[in-house]
Write a protein that holds these residues in place. Structure first.
Motif: not given
Length: 429
Positions: A49, A165, A168, A170, A173, A376, A380, A383-384, A387, A389, A393
């Motif tokens: 990544n 992307y 990073k 994310v 988004i 958006s 996020i 997602f966090l 993930w 976090a 982020y």
């Protein structure tokens, strides 16, 4: 100009010794720029990544004859580009008034330029989500006027999302939010064609980037054995802080113990199996109510940091600790003005965002632009929760926060003006 000056001063006064992953990017880029190779290939096999960041910083250093100055200039350029895209987007959405409010808030948002000394994926990706949004606005503007301009802007929008992307993951988004918006908008032949262009182009470009990365950066077939599977970050996202019996630096944040656990669990598939085992174990330990409580704490941990982790990063091994700016921003004196200022600014910003979104929801016809930016942020946030976090982020979303905050302020101004007019009219009657 003022923003560029503040960015330069941030690098000058708050430059740090390289540390954490930032060190791997900077040292490796300097190696490649000066010698054509690096001994740190294994790091990029573990964390592919970071390929995008390595490529950008290496090219920037090459332009400046192998000097790290190039990386800092590139960092400032990407942050500044996010400011330009934010102001231009605001102007397209609401004219000069919204653009001016956006610019004032961008200059007032200290963490945005305080990140200038930290050349990493957070800053290198920050221009691309808002850039994606800007070119979507350009495409929307030309949808009925010019097919050629519409599809050109659509293609640039997609490329911006994919580059984000690559910097990073994310940061794609906003492109995903636009795709979701297209799907739930009235589907016609042109919308369907647009969706196909965006999705097919994205898949081709991302696949090409991965293939080139493997061929140029990795050069052998051991990547799969060393690479951390995505289950690693989901596992870390379930770790408690040390104060509650875990090994994380926060709620679902980085854990060195988890990193060691994954790296010593064998090849890629064995790592994946070991991570899944640990994920199940942690979920069982939580129970349903415990897990819900943990998610609330994690959400607060990520979103309740008005500095977006900026002061932690520039305060870590700062090179010049004797300067007046250091004492005002990071020293004991920072508690007198700077930290309270950032807290109040952030509280005001999110209050304005909430007001703006509520006002938009109450309208008969909701604003499509606000919907995309809202999707958006919600995306996020969800997602966090899953993930690994921390507050840095969400740094790349600051330009989006600012536009939504400026939109809320403009709406508050309208309500106040209308109220004053009504009051004046009633007095006259």
């Amino acid at each position: 100009v003022l923003f560029l000056i503040l960015s330069y001063l941030s690098v000058y006064y708050f430059r740090v010794k390289y540390n954490w992953d930032f060190k791997w990017i900077m040292d490796s880029s300097k190696d490649i720029a000066n010698t054509g190779t690096t001994m740190n290939q294994y790091y990029f096999k573990i964390f592919p990544n970071n390929w995008g960041a390595l490529i950008v910083t290496t090219l920037a250093m090459k332009l400046f004859f192998g000097s790290e100055v190039g990386a800092y200039i590139a960092n400032i350029a990407f942050i500044f580009a996010s400011v330009i895209f934010a102001v231009l987007s605001a102007k397209k959405m609401g004219g000069n008034k919204l653009a001016l409010n956006t610019l004032i808030l961008l200059i007032g948002c200290a963490p945005l330029y305080l990140y200038s000394p930290i050349v990493y994926t957070d800053t290198l990706s920050v221009a691309f989500p808002i850039g994606t949004f800007y070119f979507w606005l350009c495409a929307k503007e030309n949808k009925e006027k010019s097919n050629k301009k519409y599809y050109i802007n659509l293609l640039i929008m997609t490329i911006m999302g994919v580059i984000g992307y690559c910097m990073k993951p994310v940061a794609i988004i906003v492109l995903i939010a636009i795709i979701i918006d297209y799907i739930f908008t009235k589907i016609n032949k042109k919308t369907l064609k647009s969706l196909c262009i965006v999705i097919v182009t994205s898949v081709i470009l991302i696949t090409l980037f991965n293939k080139v990365g493997e061929a140029v950066l990795i050069k052998d077939n051991r990547k799969n054995e060393l690479e951390f599977p995505i289950t690693h970050w989901i596992m870390m996202g379930l770790n408690k802080p040390e104060s509650e019996g875990g090994t994380s630096i926060g709620y679902g944040a980085y854990s060195q113990d988890d990193a060691d656990y994954t790296s010593t669990s064998g090849n890629y598939n064995e790592k994946k199996s070991a991570n899944i085992l640990k994920i199940k174990e942690r979920l069982n330990d939580f129970g349903v109510s415990g897990y819900i409580d943990f998610l609330f704490k994690k959400f607060k941990y990520v979103w309740n940091d008005e500095t977006y982790y900026a002061l932690s990063l520039i305060g870590w091994d700062t090179l010049n600790t004797n300067s007046i700016p250091y004492k005002l921003v990071l020293g004991d004196n920072s508690y007198v003005f700077f930290r309270p200022y950032m807290r109040h600014f952030n509280n005001m910003l999110f209050f304005a965002i909430i007001v703006g979104i509520i006002i938009d929801l109450l309208k008969k016809e909701r604003t499509r632009e606000i919907r995309i930016l809202g999707i958006s942020i919600v995306g996020i946030a969800i997602f966090l929760l899953v993930w690994e976090a921390r507050s840095r982020y969400i740094y790349f979303l600051i330009p989006i926060f600012i536009i939504l905050g400026a939109y809320g302020i403009c709406n508050i101004e309208k309500i106040v003006e209308q109220g004053m007019k009504k009051l004046k009219k009633n007095k006259e009657n």
